[in-house]
Design a protein around this motif. Structure first.
Motif, mmCIF file in Angstrom:
data_model
loop_
_atom_site.group_PDB
_atom_site.id
_atom_site.type_symbol
_atom_site.label_atom_id
_atom_site.label_comp_id
_atom_site.label_asym_id
_atom_site.label_seq_id
_atom_site.Cartn_x
_atom_site.Cartn_y
_atom_site.Cartn_z
ATOM 1 N N PHE A 146 0.861 -1.194 0.000
ATOM 2 C CA PHE A 146 0.000 0.000 0.000
ATOM 3 C C PHE A 146 0.888 1.232 0.000
ATOM 4 C CE2 PHE A 146 0.614 -1.354 4.401
ATOM 5 C CZ PHE A 146 1.109 -0.201 5.005
ATOM 6 N N SER A 147 0.322 2.343 -0.394
ATOM 7 C CA SER A 147 1.085 3.594 -0.433
ATOM 8 C C SER A 147 0.930 4.350 0.883
ATOM 9 C CB SER A 147 0.590 4.486 -1.583
ATOM 10 O OG SER A 147 0.765 3.826 -2.818
ATOM 11 N N LEU A 148 2.009 4.951 1.318
ATOM 12 C CA LEU A 148 1.941 5.796 2.513
ATOM 13 C C LEU A 148 1.179 7.079 2.196
ATOM 14 C CD1 LEU A 148 5.617 5.571 3.868
ATOM 15 C CD2 LEU A 148 3.643 4.222 4.596
ATOM 16 N N GLY A 151 -0.818 11.010 16.155
ATOM 17 C CA GLY A 151 -1.693 10.649 15.054
ATOM 18 C C GLY A 151 -3.044 10.171 15.528
ATOM 19 N N ASP A 152 -4.037 10.373 14.692
ATOM 20 C CA ASP A 152 -5.381 9.923 15.007
ATOM 21 C C ASP A 152 -5.412 8.395 15.036
ATOM 22 O OD1 ASP A 152 -8.042 10.079 15.541
ATOM 23 O OD2 ASP A 152 -8.558 11.266 13.779
ATOM 24 N N VAL A 153 -6.446 7.839 15.658
ATOM 25 C CA VAL A 153 -6.584 6.387 15.687
ATOM 26 C C VAL A 153 -6.706 5.856 14.260
ATOM 27 C CG1 VAL A 153 -7.568 6.118 17.985
ATOM 28 C CG2 VAL A 153 -9.062 6.712 16.101
ATOM 29 N N GLY A 154 -5.984 4.767 13.986
ATOM 30 C CA GLY A 154 -6.057 4.164 12.660
ATOM 31 C C GLY A 154 -5.331 4.931 11.572
ATOM 32 N N SER A 155 -4.499 5.900 11.960
ATOM 33 C CA SER A 155 -3.838 6.734 10.948
ATOM 34 C C SER A 155 -2.548 6.108 10.436
ATOM 35 C CB SER A 155 -3.546 8.128 11.520
ATOM 36 O OG SER A 155 -2.671 8.026 12.634
ATOM 37 N N GLY A 156 -2.066 5.039 11.084
ATOM 38 C CA GLY A 156 -0.876 4.343 10.589
ATOM 39 C C GLY A 156 0.422 4.796 11.217
ATOM 40 N N LYS A 157 0.396 5.040 12.539
ATOM 41 C CA LYS A 157 1.629 5.423 13.244
ATOM 42 C C LYS A 157 2.609 4.251 13.330
ATOM 43 C CE LYS A 157 -0.606 6.499 16.895
ATOM 44 N NZ LYS A 157 -1.908 6.198 16.245
ATOM 45 N N THR A 182 -4.328 12.353 8.220
ATOM 46 C CA THR A 182 -5.079 11.614 7.196
ATOM 47 C C THR A 182 -5.018 10.113 7.451
ATOM 48 O OG1 THR A 182 -3.087 11.679 5.831
ATOM 49 C CG2 THR A 182 -4.782 13.334 5.395
ATOM 50 N N LYS A 183 -6.111 9.420 7.138
ATOM 51 C CA LYS A 183 -6.154 7.964 7.300
ATOM 52 C C LYS A 183 -5.675 7.292 6.018
ATOM 53 C CE LYS A 183 -9.696 7.711 10.852
ATOM 54 N NZ LYS A 183 -10.959 7.102 11.292
ATOM 55 N N PRO A 184 -5.241 6.021 6.124
ATOM 56 C CA PRO A 184 -4.793 5.292 4.929
ATOM 57 C C PRO A 184 -5.850 5.287 3.831
ATOM 58 C CG PRO A 184 -4.205 4.083 6.910
ATOM 59 C CD PRO A 184 -5.046 5.238 7.352
ATOM 60 N N ARG A 230 -10.874 -0.332 10.190
ATOM 61 C CA ARG A 230 -9.503 -0.648 9.792
ATOM 62 C C ARG A 230 -9.497 -1.542 8.553
ATOM 63 N NH1 ARG A 230 -5.572 0.001 14.002
ATOM 64 N NH2 ARG A 230 -6.414 1.487 15.493
ATOM 65 N N ASN A 231 -10.483 -1.302 7.708
ATOM 66 C CA ASN A 231 -10.628 -2.077 6.483
ATOM 67 C C ASN A 231 -11.323 -1.192 5.453
ATOM 68 O OD1 ASN A 231 -13.427 -2.045 7.261
ATOM 69 N ND2 ASN A 231 -12.982 -3.775 8.612
ATOM 70 N N GLU A 232 -11.682 -1.764 4.320
ATOM 71 C CA GLU A 232 -12.359 -0.977 3.281
ATOM 72 C C GLU A 232 -13.870 -1.163 3.338
ATOM 73 O OE1 GLU A 232 -10.544 -1.908 -0.449
ATOM 74 O OE2 GLU A 232 -8.559 -1.228 0.190
ATOM 75 N N LEU A 233 -14.364 -1.801 4.409
ATOM 76 C CA LEU A 233 -15.800 -2.048 4.573
ATOM 77 C C LEU A 233 -16.473 -0.858 5.254
ATOM 78 C CD1 LEU A 233 -15.426 -5.689 5.933
ATOM 79 C CD2 LEU A 233 -16.118 -5.059 3.606
ATOM 80 N N GLN A 234 -17.786 -0.740 5.068
ATOM 81 C CA GLN A 234 -18.524 0.293 5.797
ATOM 82 C C GLN A 234 -18.685 -0.162 7.251
ATOM 83 O OE1 GLN A 234 -19.753 3.504 4.714
ATOM 84 N NE2 GLN A 234 -19.614 3.509 6.941
ATOM 85 N N CYS A 235 -18.294 0.689 8.187
ATOM 86 C CA CYS A 235 -18.355 0.342 9.613
ATOM 87 C C CYS A 235 -19.318 1.274 10.339
ATOM 88 C CB CYS A 235 -16.964 0.408 10.236
ATOM 89 S SG CYS A 235 -15.833 -0.843 9.569
ATOM 90 N N TYR A 236 -19.834 0.776 11.471
ATOM 91 C CA TYR A 236 -20.868 1.517 12.212
ATOM 92 C C TYR A 236 -20.541 1.547 13.702
ATOM 93 C CZ TYR A 236 -23.409 0.479 7.899
ATOM 94 O OH TYR A 236 -23.783 0.368 6.588
ATOM 95 N N CYS A 237 -20.823 2.688 14.314
ATOM 96 C CA CYS A 237 -20.663 2.826 15.766
ATOM 97 C C CYS A 237 -21.978 3.323 16.353
ATOM 98 C CB CYS A 237 -19.542 3.815 16.088
ATOM 99 S SG CYS A 237 -19.308 4.106 17.858
ATOM 100 N N TYR A 238 -22.510 2.593 17.346
ATOM 101 C CA TYR A 238 -23.743 2.992 18.019
ATOM 102 C C TYR A 238 -23.411 3.437 19.448
ATOM 103 C CZ TYR A 238 -26.573 0.995 14.278
ATOM 104 O OH TYR A 238 -27.157 0.734 13.066
ATOM 105 N N LEU A 239 -23.855 4.629 19.794
ATOM 106 C CA LEU A 239 -23.692 5.144 21.161
ATOM 107 C C LEU A 239 -25.042 5.067 21.851
ATOM 108 C CD1 LEU A 239 -21.535 8.319 20.386
ATOM 109 C CD2 LEU A 239 -20.744 6.005 20.894
ATOM 110 N N ILE A 240 -25.144 4.209 22.855
ATOM 111 C CA ILE A 240 -26.416 3.989 23.546
ATOM 112 C C ILE A 240 -26.465 4.847 24.807
ATOM 113 C CG2 ILE A 240 -28.009 2.258 24.451
ATOM 114 C CD1 ILE A 240 -27.106 1.709 21.566
#
Length: 657
Positions: free
Chosen positions: A242-244, A271-277, A421-423, A558-568
């Motif tokens: 992958f490219s940096l 770096g932000d979470v998942g940014s590739g530190k 920026t994220k990957p 952390r993938n190319e899929l659509q992800c969801y976060c629910y705050l209850i």
């Protein structure tokens, strides 16, 4: 002087004071009130507002015990020739002091229809306009006890005024003696404000002095410039698949230039979470290896240490770098084997937790020290690791993105590289706020993700159910989800009280997709990287700071899929809406800072580096900027050499160094 030797402090009281961090006379006078009660007596009774009034007791008090933990004390009292009925709950112990004819101060609310004053508190010996300091307490200590101890010892305690006189004069600050006296026992709000101004500036001056002196010290530290084949580094980068991102490339250049310099690296990679530190750090480790040096990487938890080991080793192993892991849960024999191999230069990168600080661990040629989530370690711990080599390059990693302006000042002793920026290819996580009565909709969406073959994190703030706080617990939640999904889905629990081998086994099963739903406390906040996890559900979301929620959310996406976060949360909370609006950790941390101050800036309690007694980075940031500039001039002028207090700080830095 030890706290046990002060007036009005017995052995039992000393132990209680210790729980508050008070061990000596200096701790005592620097234990500041967190608020003040101002007793301005009400001239008339107005319904349904909190009143403070002076009355004379007209009848003997009567106590009625309603049930086991509830009693009611009542009596008649007079004020300006008016007779009122007074009631207070769970204060039966006051009866002996409430004598007919005695004057007391009532705090509470008045009901004119019933001619009833319901008191929340009854005070003795209070005068109109009196200011009462209020302190944080532990069970067994009362506010009056703290006041009595401070008052009876204050005059005999030697208070050293170490703030340089030129800065006291520059800002017209009161003396240290007056500031300490007024912060505890002021006769006016103006006096309190003047005391606070002095003590806040003094605290931030000392903090800034340390940061700026450390930076000056680090700039002077010379080392042998590291030499490595940059083409080989490029080969590793090109092999990644992958490219940096531009931010990653910029950060890699910063680190490589630091390694090539004869000045010691002292850099924070923010770096932000998942940014590739981690990949950026890995490239630095490889360059350090090519230079003929060993590296170490210290992580705050075993879970994160294991995560680093697996991800970094998978990259560096094929380039001839020997990577090993050391943790506290290893046997003595296993650790001794690693000590021997490190000493013999048979290990190029050692990853671990606090086990890296062991005195028996001696590196052959340590050239790069990396500390992940660096704010979780105290300064002394970080120095201990650095001291395992003559002059190693230092790299700190943090996934806690704080606003640049604050970072520049808070981390004044460090150079800072940013990854925002994220990957490439990663989609924005869709975040939704849901009330508890909307849980069926959430369960439906969870089931859909499971059917797609994906996995889910579920987070709640408590391990066990507690009647007092009524928080959702991991154990109760597992039972409920098993019922909801009819025991058809493999659900497991992980939390901080479990043994390391239990946590490791569960995490391995989750990584291998044998567990579909992992219920956890915030133990999974950092470091866990399961790319197949596409949903995060957080219960009692209002209990967490935005920074922590963002860290938790960062476990997915952390993938190319659509992800969801629910705050209850059943609370109407505008603060949580920030999470719906943005995935930008720097924006979120700025909002968290504005809403909560620096206390939750890092999502956790501080290790001591920024545990201010009276200053608050949100409210006092302008004072911090002044102190920062003032200390730079103070250091440059070398006036600190005439001040024993600051000279001692400098001497201690040099000893540690």
């Amino acid at each position: 002087m030890d706290i046990k030797n002060l007036h009005n402090v017995g052995e039992k009281t000393a132990k209680l004071l210790n729980k508050l961090g008070i061990y000596n006379d200096n701790d005592l006078i620097n234990f500041y009130p967190y608020k003040y009660n101002v007793y301005n007596f009400s001239k008339e009774y107005i319904d349904n507002i909190t009143l403070i009034t002076r009355v004379k007791i007209e009848s003997n008090p009567i106590v009625i015990y309603i049930k086991k933990n509830l009693n009611k004390l009542s009596f008649r009292a007079s004020s300006d020739k008016n007779i009122i009925n007074v009631v207070i709950f769970n204060r039966a112990f006051l009866k002996i002091n409430l004598l007919v004819g005695k004057e007391v101060t009532l705090i509470g609310k008045y009901d004119s229809k019933k001619n009833l004053f319901t008191a929340s508190d009854i005070k003795f010996n209070i005068v109109n306009g009196q200011i009462e300091p209020v302190y944080h307490l532990v069970k067994g200590l009362t506010n009056n006890i703290i006041i009595k101890i401070i008052k009876s010892n204050l005059e005999s305690i030697n208070i050293i005024d170490y703030l340089p006189i030129e800065y006291q004069n520059k800002y017209n600050l009161v003396s240290k003696n007056k500031a300490i006296s007024d912060i505890h026992f002021a006769c006016s709000l103006e006096s309190i404000n003047n005391a606070k101004k002095r003590l806040i500036y003094e605290e931030l001056f000392e903090f800034s002095f340390k940061m700026n002196y450390l930076k000056k010290l680090n700039q002077k530290k010379l080392k042998n410039a590291k030499k490595f084949d940059e083409e080989k580094v490029s080969l590793l980068i090109n092999s990644l698949g992958f490219s940096l991102t531009d931010d990653q490339k910029s950060s890699v250049n910063d680190i490589l230039n630091d390694l090539k310099s004869n000045k010691k690296m002292n850099r924070l990679l923010l770096g932000d979470v998942g940014s590739g530190k981690t990949i950026v750090a890995t490239i630095g480790i490889y360059a350090n290896f090519l230079s003929g040096y060993q590296s170490s990487l210290m992580a705050p938890t075993e879970l994160l240490a294991y995560q680093h080991y697996y991800s970094i080793n998978s990259i560096l192993d094929k380039f001839g770098v020997t990577v090993e892991l050391i943790t506290g849960s290893m046997t003595k024999k296993e650790k001794e084997k690693i000590y021997e191999r490190v000493k013999n230069n048979e290990i190029d990168l050692l990853i671990g937790t606090h086990s890296l600080l062991n005195d028996n661990l001696i590196f052959n040629n340590l050239g790069l020290v990396i500390t992940d989530e660096q704010h979780r370690f105290g300064v002394n711990q970080r120095f201990t690791l650095q001291d395992k080599s003559m002059s190693p390059d230092i790299l700190y990693l943090s996934a806690t993105p704080i606003p640049r302006t604050y970072a520049m000042t808070i981390y004044g002793d460090l150079d800072v590289s940013y990854i925002k920026t994220k990957p490439f290819g990663r989609k924005e996580i869709i975040t939704k706020l849901k009330k508890e009565n909307e849980i069926k909709e959430v369960l439906h969406d969870m089931l859909e993700q499971i059917k797609l073959g994906h996995q889910i994190y579920v987070v709640c703030p408590s391990i066990d159910q507690n009647e007092e706080n009524d928080l959702t617990s991991v154990n109760l939640l597992k039972d409920k989800l098993n019922i909801a999904f009819k025991n058809m889905i493999n659900i497991e629990i992980i939390h901080g009280k479990m043994k390391s081998n239990e946590k490791d086994a569960i995490m391995n099963d989750f990584k291998n997709n044998q567990i579909k739903i992992l219920i956890s406390t915030t133990v999974i906040e950092v470091g866990i990287d399961v790319k197949n996890a596409t949903m995060m559900v957080i219960f009692n979301a209002e209990r967490f700071g935005l920074a922590t929620l963002h860290q938790l959310r960062g476990r997915i996406g952390r993938n190319e899929l659509q992800c969801y976060c629910y705050l209850i949360s059943s609370f109407d909370n505008d603060r949580l809406k920030v999470m719906e609006e943005s995935n930008d950790g720097f924006f979120i941390s700025q909002k968290d800072f504005e809403l909560r101050g620096h206390g939750d800036l890092f999502g956790i309690k501080q290790s001591g580096d920024m545990n201010f007694k009276i200053a608050n980075l949100k409210n006092d940031y302008n004072i911090l900027l002044l102190a920062n500039e003032d200390t730079k001039k103070y250091i440059e002028s070398k006036e600190y050499l005439k001040n024993d207090y600051y000279k001692n700080i400098v001497d201690n830095f040099l000893i540690v160094d």
